[in-house]
Scaffold this active site. Sequence first.
Site, short mmCIF file in Angstrom:
data_model
loop_
_atom_site.label_atom_id
_atom_site.label_comp_id
_atom_site.label_asym_id
_atom_site.label_seq_id
_atom_site.Cartn_x
_atom_site.Cartn_y
_atom_site.Cartn_z
N LEU A 22 -4.22 -0.81 0.67
CA LEU A 22 -4.51 0.44 1.42
C LEU A 22 -4.13 0.43 2.79
O LEU A 22 -3.84 -0.63 3.51
CB LEU A 22 -6.16 0.60 1.55
CG LEU A 22 -6.71 0.85 -0.14
CD1 LEU A 22 -8.10 1.05 -0.02
CD2 LEU A 22 -5.96 1.85 -0.91
N HIS A 23 -3.57 1.78 3.21
CA HIS A 23 -3.07 1.70 4.48
C HIS A 23 -3.87 3.02 5.20
O HIS A 23 -4.66 3.63 4.64
CB HIS A 23 -1.65 1.93 4.66
CG HIS A 23 -1.12 2.77 3.63
ND1 HIS A 23 -1.19 4.03 3.72
CD2 HIS A 23 -0.27 2.62 2.62
CE1 HIS A 23 -0.59 4.67 2.88
NE2 HIS A 23 0.08 3.87 2.11
N ALA A 24 -3.26 3.36 6.41
CA ALA A 24 -3.88 4.47 7.05
C ALA A 24 -3.94 5.93 6.30
O ALA A 24 -4.57 6.71 6.44
CB ALA A 24 -3.54 4.65 8.58
N GLY A 25 -2.89 6.04 5.40
CA GLY A 25 -2.54 7.00 4.57
C GLY A 25 -3.71 7.18 3.66
O GLY A 25 -4.19 8.41 3.49
N HIS A 26 -4.13 6.22 2.95
CA HIS A 26 -5.16 6.27 2.15
C HIS A 26 -6.52 6.41 2.75
O HIS A 26 -7.24 7.33 2.40
CB HIS A 26 -5.39 4.92 1.17
CG HIS A 26 -3.96 4.60 0.52
ND1 HIS A 26 -3.54 3.58 0.97
CD2 HIS A 26 -3.76 4.96 -0.67
CE1 HIS A 26 -2.30 3.24 0.11
NE2 HIS A 26 -2.85 4.21 -0.96
N GLU A 70 -0.20 14.50 0.22
CA GLU A 70 1.11 15.15 0.15
C GLU A 70 2.31 14.20 0.03
O GLU A 70 3.35 14.56 -0.28
CB GLU A 70 1.36 16.13 1.01
CG GLU A 70 0.29 17.34 1.15
CD GLU A 70 0.52 18.49 2.21
OE1 GLU A 70 1.17 17.97 3.26
OE2 GLU A 70 -0.18 19.37 2.08
N SER A 75 3.31 3.95 3.41
CA SER A 75 3.48 3.76 1.74
C SER A 75 3.52 1.98 1.55
O SER A 75 3.80 1.25 2.29
CB SER A 75 5.03 4.10 1.24
OG SER A 75 5.12 3.69 0.03
N SER A 76 2.43 1.81 0.64
CA SER A 76 2.56 0.35 0.26
C SER A 76 4.10 -0.23 -0.16
O SER A 76 4.00 -1.41 0.38
CB SER A 76 1.75 0.23 -1.16
OG SER A 76 0.39 1.19 -1.04
#
Length: 287
Positions: free
Chosen positions: A42-46, A157, A194-195
């Site tokens: 997981l990163h800040a997008g998730h 998105e 992105s991972s």
Amino acid sequence: MDNRPAGPGITVARNVAELRRAIASWRKGGESVALVPTMGALHAGHLALVARARTLAARTVASIFVNPTQFGPREDLSRYPRDPAGDMAKLAAAGCDLVFMPAVAEMYPEGFSARIEPGPIGELLEGRFRPGHFAGVATVVAKLFAQAQPDVALFGEKDYQQLQVIRRLVRDLDIPVRIEGVPTVREADGLALSSRNAYLSPAERRIAPKLHVTLAEVARRARQGEPEAAARGIEALLHAGFAKVDYIEICDAETLGPPVTGRKARVLAAAWLGATRLIDNLAVEPA
Ligand code: AMP
């Protein structure tokens, strides 16, 4: 007032029975449920999806499942990044209530054979380069919806075609889940989180933001009606050091078919930096 602990108090469900038990107890108290499906690392997008989920429902469930059926035979399933302990800490800190981490055998037990085929929307763009990918996505997402029965589910998105495939799926199958799209979270230089960015070498990482820059330029040219907008974008990426461009296409923002005058359009791309395949997309109209 939100009194829920935003700390290590996260519950982990490793099978469907545990998931359903936790959700049933919330439902008994009249609480609504949001689901954030992920493949982990997981990163800040998730975490933006989790943050948005918390504004839409009383309880937030994140799933972490690296779904084997959406990977092709030559894709990165075995080396896909995994960090369950880090993921749990991030989800707990983000105020997620429960993480569902099923084993492959829980999702695909012996004898599993059903498959949801999303139809033409899953065969365009990514579907041309990753045959069967969206059938894998649609099947696992339909299972997650049946398992958790959330009121709302959130998708980024960043994976725009996936978002549209899921929207089509719930409409076509009358699945009673509201689908929410969340804008792409980017690094300061524009690279979409992105991972898979973890695969990039330092030299590739320096080139990677050119994908976003190029899509912004393609969107600008497309707005001005320039017919060569996408082709110019492909040239720009190759010139910048991308090894191969699978596609840059300007599409109808909903059907992902050819753009239609008077409807919203979207520019979508997939390109290789060395052995790493990056995807990104932008609205053709300024937000
Ligand atoms: P993944 O773990 O890559 O399958 O992604 C899980 C969810 O997070 C999907 O709905 C993705 O679209 C979303 N997501 C991944 N990266 C981003 C990002 N940079 N910004 C917003 N959402 C994202």
